[in-house]
Write an enzyme that holds these catalytic residues in place. Structure first.
Site, short mmCIF file in Angstrom:
data_model
loop_
_atom_site.label_atom_id
_atom_site.label_comp_id
_atom_site.label_asym_id
_atom_site.label_seq_id
_atom_site.Cartn_x
_atom_site.Cartn_y
_atom_site.Cartn_z
CD GLU A 25 -2.68 -0.88 0.55
OE1 GLU A 25 -3.05 0.14 -0.61
OE2 GLU A 25 -3.71 -2.44 0.72
CB CYS A 52 -1.73 6.38 0.97
SG CYS A 52 -3.40 6.08 2.07
CD GLU A 61 -3.50 -4.13 4.25
OE1 GLU A 61 -3.16 -4.40 5.36
OE2 GLU A 61 -2.61 -2.50 3.74
P1 NAP Z 1 8.74 5.04 4.60
O1 NAP Z 1 9.60 5.57 4.97
O2 NAP Z 1 8.37 3.96 3.81
O3 NAP Z 1 8.10 3.70 5.63
C1 NAP Z 1 7.10 3.34 6.33
C2 NAP Z 1 7.79 1.46 7.18
O4 NAP Z 1 8.47 1.05 6.44
C3 NAP Z 1 8.11 2.23 8.62
O5 NAP Z 1 7.84 1.61 8.88
C4 NAP Z 1 9.93 2.27 7.50
O6 NAP Z 1 10.78 2.12 9.46
C5 NAP Z 1 9.66 1.12 7.34
N1 NAP Z 1 10.82 1.34 6.19
C6 NAP Z 1 11.92 2.08 6.05
N2 NAP Z 1 12.80 1.02 5.05
C7 NAP Z 1 13.20 0.02 5.00
C8 NAP Z 1 13.00 -0.84 4.19
N3 NAP Z 1 14.11 -0.92 3.56
N4 NAP Z 1 12.65 -2.22 4.81
C9 NAP Z 1 11.56 -2.48 5.64
N5 NAP Z 1 11.19 -1.54 5.64
C10 NAP Z 1 11.51 -0.59 6.10
O7 NAP Z 1 6.96 5.70 4.80
P2 NAP Z 1 6.70 6.96 5.66
O8 NAP Z 1 7.49 7.91 5.24
O9 NAP Z 1 6.91 6.46 7.11
O10 NAP Z 1 4.87 7.09 5.65
C11 NAP Z 1 4.26 7.49 4.46
C12 NAP Z 1 5.16 7.24 3.18
O11 NAP Z 1 3.04 5.68 3.67
C13 NAP Z 1 3.92 8.11 1.63
O12 NAP Z 1 4.39 7.81 0.66
C14 NAP Z 1 2.19 7.45 2.12
O13 NAP Z 1 1.79 7.66 0.64
C15 NAP Z 1 2.09 6.36 2.27
N6 NAP Z 1 1.05 5.43 2.64
C16 NAP Z 1 0.91 4.65 1.89
C17 NAP Z 1 -0.72 4.49 2.75
C18 NAP Z 1 -1.23 3.06 1.70
O14 NAP Z 1 -2.67 2.45 2.42
N7 NAP Z 1 -1.24 3.29 0.82
C19 NAP Z 1 -1.20 4.54 3.80
C20 NAP Z 1 -0.79 5.27 4.32
C21 NAP Z 1 0.62 5.37 4.29
P3 NAP Z 1 12.04 2.78 10.21
O15 NAP Z 1 10.76 4.19 9.57
O16 NAP Z 1 11.29 2.86 11.13
O17 NAP Z 1 12.78 3.52 9.79
#
Ligand code: NAP
Ligand code: MG
Length: 492
Positions: free
Chosen positions: A254, A288, A466
């Protein structure tokens, strides 16, 4: 809120609270003030391995993975009840850690309760089928849990988006390992602590915290990981898909969005303005599926932008814990910088900022990460702020003349999560809904979702869905069994 919550937030592994192999802890902050909020255990690759091992053992040795879906349902209903009875406490914790208003957090927690109840109702309805085949044979399918499932959650709806994957995985009989975002782990940990009291066997619901690159990748790469559910950025999602592909395990992704809101000239402009404002300024735009691109018919362009700008300007910013606050801070100083940078780039690329466009730098909000609800009108389609996901309270506006032009503008994006349209014309509503490349479309409504409706994106917004009636089955594997029924001829 001053000072730190007294009790540290450690991992929940095997039904016990543990600070992790190295005993490291780090502070998490309150984004309304950037003051320290709590001490949280920080894990490493060895903690990821440990959590996976404990989950695998629980999966193999407890009753959870058995055929008794009704018993799992009872435990999940109990879990939902426990959360509901402490809804206010969880909502407050979410607000303190993530920044959103208490009203928003209460809504999120209620959604979590409903999600668990919904999947509990599906837990005893996972069934195979018998299939007619030629010859003297009985053929049937079994639906089995996958094993250990990994769930990686983002910071914008910390508990809601974690439980959206964990709950159906549990309902199907899997053992789950959850890694919340490092910025916002508190409610996930508090939730993990409830599992024991709900009667979920130790080791079936585990929560471990640490950086995505080390702990997150460690979990997905582990040989015991049988599926991964990831919500977050496209960049990380694609990296996880690569690891999943190498391991031939399913990945539900997602990812982000840049969702269009198309307003036709016959729309009720007052209602549309309220829906648009809710869809881009709610959760301080950190959604998102935020409706971040307003595509509006030229004849009502000025009138609608004026209405949305009025709402933006009147929005009261403040700490989410205060009842008068209508919009909380952004999650972190880094994220504030990023959002402000997009607005600066939109300005320099020719966009007109008609509302907001700055952070709040008066005391006491200057201590926190507050950014004003912002509207950028007439931004050129090629501008960075138009093409990329900002993930903040920033709306970009484009006028259109014809329906074809509106559809072309709406679909001119790498994303495809959500789209909204506002019109009273039935034929326009249904025909344009079909032409929009988005996993979810809403008509005359701000973004709204329910546990029973599918949630997922097309194109760069993700893979798989989901929620919805299939969600528990998605965490099972199908096995075909064929039985030869022919009776051997008696030997003469
Ligand atoms: P993110 O940087 O991709 O992080 C999401 C999760 O992934 C965090 O728990 C992060 O851990 C972990 N993560 C980071 N690098 C990783 C890696 N190499 N391997 C495995 N896990 C890793 O995203 P965010 O900045 O938290 O959230 C914003 C993004 O989420 C936006 O692009 C938004 O659009 C998207 N989003 C999508 C939905 C949907 O339902 N489609 C809903 C909400 C948000 P750490 O941060 O602890 O390092
Ligand atoms: Mg990130």
């Amino acid at each position: 809120m001053s000072g730190t919550l007294e009790r540290p937030f450690d991992f929940v592994i095997g039904g016990a609270e543990t600070p992790g192999a190295r005993g490291e802890r780090a502070p998490v902050k309150n984004p309304a003030s950037n003051a320290e909020l709590a001490q949280v255990a920080v894990g490493h690759a060895d903690d990821a391995r440990h959590a996976m091992e404990v989950a695998q053992t629980a999966f193999e040795s407890s009753w959870w993975a058995s055929d008794d879906g009704g018993r799992r349902a009872k435990a999940l209903v109990k879990l939902a009840g426990l959360l509901e009875s402490r809804l206010e406490e969880f909502a407050r914790l979410e607000t303190l850690n993530m920044g959103k208003t208490l009203k928003e957090s209460r809504g999120d927690m209620a959604f979590v309760v409903r999600t668990i109840e919904y999947v509990a109702g599906l837990a005893d309805k996972v069934q195979g089928e018998t299939i007619s085949v030629p010859g003297a044979r009985l053929d049937y399918t079994l639906r089995e849990p996958l094993g250990v499932t990994v769930h990686i959650a983002p910071w914008n709806y910390p508990l809601l988006l974690a439980v959206r994957g964990v709950a159906p995985a549990l309902a199907a009989g899997n053992a789950a390992v959850l890694k919340p975002a490092s910025l916002t782990p508190l409610t996930a940990i508090a939730f993990g602590r409830l599992a024991k009291e709900a009667g979920i066997p130790d080791g079936i619901l585990n929560v471990v915290v640490g950086s995505g690159s080390e702990v997150g990748e460690g979990l997905v790469s582990d040989v015991r990981c049988r599926s991964v559910t990831f919500t977050g950025s496209g960049e990380v999602g694609r990296r996880i898909a690569e690891i999943a592909a190498r391991r031939t395990i399913p990945a539900t992704l997602e990812l982000g969005g840049k969702s269009p809101v198309v307003v036709f000239p016959d729309a009720d402009l007052d209602r549309a303005a309220r829906g648009i404002a809710f869809g881009i300024f709610g959760n301080a735009g950190q959604m998102c599926w935020a409706g971040s691109r307003l595509i509006v018919h030229a004849s009502v362009h000025r009138a609608l932008v004026e209405r949305v700008a009025k709402i933006a300007t009147a929005t009261r910013l403040g700490p989410g814990t205060e009842a008068e606050s209508e919009m909380g801070p952004l999650v972190s100083p880094d994220h504030l910088q990023k959002v402000a940078g997009y607005v600066e780039s939109a300005r320099s690329e020719g966009g007109k900022v008609v509302a907001g466009g700055s952070r709040v730098d008066e005391a006491p909000l200057a201590e926190g990460n507050f950014y004003r609800p912002t509207i950028v009108d007439d931004a050129p389609p090629a501008a960075k702020a138009v093409r990329e996901e900002i993930f903040g309270p920033v709306l970009v506006v484009h006028p259109f003349e014809t329906t074809d032009e509106a559809v072309r503008l709406a679909n001119a994006t790498d994303f495809g999560l959500f789209a909204a349209l506002w019109t009273k014309e039935l034929s326009t509503a249904h025909s344009v809904a079909r032409r929009l490349e988005a996993g979810m479309v809403s008509v005359n409504e701000a973004p709204v979702t329910f546990p029973q409706t599918p949630f997922g994106g097309f194109k760069g917004s993700g893979l798989g869905f989901e929620q919805g009636a299939d969600v528990v089955r998605a965490y099972t594997r199908r096995k075909n069994v064929v039985v030869n029924l022919s009776v051997p001829k008696p030997k003469t």
